[in-house]
Motif scaffolding. Structure first.
Motif, PDB file in Angstrom:
ATOM      1  N   LEU A 163      -7.012 -14.377   7.186  1.00 23.92           N
ATOM      2  CA  LEU A 163      -6.757 -12.962   6.911  1.00 23.92           C
ATOM      3  C   LEU A 163      -6.094 -12.781   5.553  1.00 23.92           C
ATOM      4  N   ALA A 164      -6.484 -11.738   4.823  1.00 19.43           N
ATOM      5  CA  ALA A 164      -5.835 -11.412   3.557  1.00 19.43           C
ATOM      6  C   ALA A 164      -4.367 -11.090   3.806  1.00 19.43           C
ATOM      7  N   SER A 165      -3.485 -11.612   2.977  1.00 18.25           N
ATOM      8  CA  SER A 165      -2.048 -11.391   3.136  1.00 18.25           C
ATOM      9  C   SER A 165      -1.671  -9.977   2.713  1.00 18.25           C
ATOM     10  N   PRO A 166      -0.706  -9.346   3.402  1.00 21.22           N
ATOM     11  CA  PRO A 166      -0.327  -7.964   3.080  1.00 21.22           C
ATOM     12  C   PRO A 166       0.696  -7.874   1.945  1.00 21.22           C
ATOM     13  N   TYR A 167       0.549  -6.852   1.090  1.00 20.59           N
ATOM     14  CA  TYR A 167       1.474  -6.650  -0.028  1.00 20.59           C
ATOM     15  C   TYR A 167       1.778  -5.160  -0.207  1.00 20.59           C
ATOM     16  N   GLN A 168       2.884  -4.910  -0.861  1.00 25.14           N
ATOM     17  CA  GLN A 168       3.234  -3.556  -1.258  1.00 25.14           C
ATOM     18  C   GLN A 168       3.890  -3.620  -2.628  1.00 25.14           C
ATOM     19  N   ALA A 169       3.909  -2.497  -3.320  1.00 20.99           N
ATOM     20  CA  ALA A 169       4.514  -2.452  -4.649  1.00 20.99           C
ATOM     21  C   ALA A 169       5.991  -2.092  -4.537  1.00 20.99           C
ATOM     22  N   ASP A 170       6.845  -2.831  -5.261  1.00 18.93           N
ATOM     23  CA  ASP A 170       8.269  -2.503  -5.290  1.00 18.93           C
ATOM     24  C   ASP A 170       8.504  -1.389  -6.311  1.00 18.93           C
ATOM     25  N   PRO A 171       9.735  -0.873  -6.448  1.00 18.69           N
ATOM     26  CA  PRO A 171       9.991   0.226  -7.383  1.00 18.69           C
ATOM     27  C   PRO A 171       9.571  -0.047  -8.821  1.00 18.69           C
ATOM     28  N   SER A 172       9.484  -1.325  -9.183  1.00 19.30           N
ATOM     29  CA  SER A 172       9.076  -1.681 -10.541  1.00 19.30           C
ATOM     30  C   SER A 172       7.570  -1.857 -10.672  1.00 19.30           C
ATOM     31  N   GLY A 173       6.877  -1.726  -9.553  1.00 22.37           N
ATOM     32  CA  GLY A 173       5.433  -1.857  -9.588  1.00 22.37           C
ATOM     33  C   GLY A 173       4.929  -3.258  -9.330  1.00 22.37           C
ATOM     34  N   ASN A 174       5.834  -4.183  -9.019  1.00 24.02           N
ATOM     35  CA  ASN A 174       5.424  -5.550  -8.738  1.00 24.02           C
ATOM     36  C   ASN A 174       5.010  -5.686  -7.278  1.00 24.02           C
ATOM     37  N   LEU A 175       4.013  -6.516  -7.017  1.00 22.78           N
ATOM     38  CA  LEU A 175       3.578  -6.747  -5.646  1.00 22.78           C
ATOM     39  C   LEU A 175       4.529  -7.710  -4.939  1.00 22.78           C
ATOM     40  N   VAL A 176       4.959  -7.301  -3.757  1.00 22.32           N
ATOM     41  CA  VAL A 176       5.830  -8.147  -2.944  1.00 22.32           C
ATOM     42  C   VAL A 176       5.229  -8.255  -1.549  1.00 22.32           C
TER      43      VAL A 176
END
Length: 311
Positions: A144-157
């Motif tokens: 499965l593709a791993s889940p990510y979200q953008a932090d306030p700086s726009g970096n994927l975490v």
């Protein structure tokens, strides 16, 4: 992100963008499973309408007969839950509500004698041999593709996928598997054409006003062109399927962030608000977009073709 285009009952184009996992640098392929979020509703549509076709379910049955209790005036039916018209006075207006749609879990269990997962597996997943479709935690052929979200700086975490699984959301699938499901549906392996048409017919309010949702699918007419679609949006999830029947073309995109759906209010039923949906229409169905230069160009081309035929 994974994107594909179907034509003539075949996945004719696919492209994987970036990676399915940042740490492992896993490439995105047509077999990479992504979380579908509300694209799950399109599978639910098939399962429920199959029972309608078999005369084992009447959509106008009160939801209370299945143990569903929702506050509000009037009698809420299965059709109201199915078409997102159960809020307020039932049937009066459309209001997208995944939690109310999820009450269809009880309907599935009642009319099939088993839960959503088991019935889905028996009716669709196993007959089509979909090896990258199921629930979080299922053993799939591809990771499965791993889940990510953008932090306030726009970096994927790193993020986490929601764990609910049922009629409203929670399935995972790949572009190849979902395309296989769509093709089987087009071949009417699950439903007769007239039954399938029920899903793709816009609901009407109690006063006869057309609404943007059918039964498990959004339905719109853009400048005379009918489009049938659904989106998915949840934590670390974006998904979209867009069908243009008169062109026999379908666009599918799955992503492991929510960036393609977040903030565009797609639940209101306007496909042109979807960035990937708009881009696809602009290039493949330009005449459906008002004010689009490509739309005007297409009209000029059509006019010339008609004059040539007339000559």
């Amino acid at each position: 992100m994974a994107a594909g285009i179907l034509h003539d009952r075949e996945l004719i184009w696919f492209k994987g963008y970036s990676v399915a996992d940042l740490a492992a640098q896993t490439p995105v392929t047509q077999n990479t499973p992504f979380h579908l979020a509300s694209l799950t509703k399109t599978f639910t549509s098939t399962l429920i309408l199959q029972r309608v076709e078999q005369e084992r379910l009447d959509l106008d049955t009160p939801a209370s007969e299945f143990g569903i209790k929702l506050d509000g005036p009037g009698i809420i039916t299965v059709r109201h839950l199915f078409s997102h018209t159960s809020a307020g006075i039932p049937g009066t207006h459309y209001c997208y509500d995944g939690s109310r749609f999820a009450q269809l879990d009880r309907v599935i269990t009642s009319v099939t004698g088993c839960g959503f997962k088991d019935h889905l597996k028996a009716v669709i997943l196993e007959p089509l041999r979909l090896q990258n479709t199921g629930q979080l935690g299922d053993r799939l052929r591809t990771q499965l593709a791993s889940p990510y979200q953008a932090d306030p700086s726009g970096n994927l975490v790193a993020a986490a996928y929601p764990t609910y699984y049922g009629t409203a959301a929670g399935m995972v699938s790949s572009v190849f598997d979902y395309a296989s499901y769509l093709i089987a549906s087009q071949e009417h392996r699950f439903l007769k054409p007239e039954t399938q048409a029920l899903a793709f017919t816009p609901s009407r309010s109690n006063k006869g006003r057309l609404l943007p949702y059918g039964l498990g699918w959004f339905v719109e007419t853009l400048r005379g062109t009918r489009v049938i679609w659904h989106y998915g949006h949840w934590d670390a999830v974006s998904a979209l399927v867009l069908m243009v029947p008169e062109r026999d073309v379908t666009f599918l995109v799955l992503a492991n962030t929510d960036a393609l759906s977040r903030g565009f209010d797609l639940g209101d039923g306007r496909i042109v608000r979807s960035p990937p949906g708009y881009i696809f229409l602009k290039h493949f169905v330009p005449e459906a977009l008002p004010g689009n230069p490509l739309s005007r160009l297409w009209q000029v081309i059509q006019g010339r073709l008609e004059r040539t035929r007339g000559a």
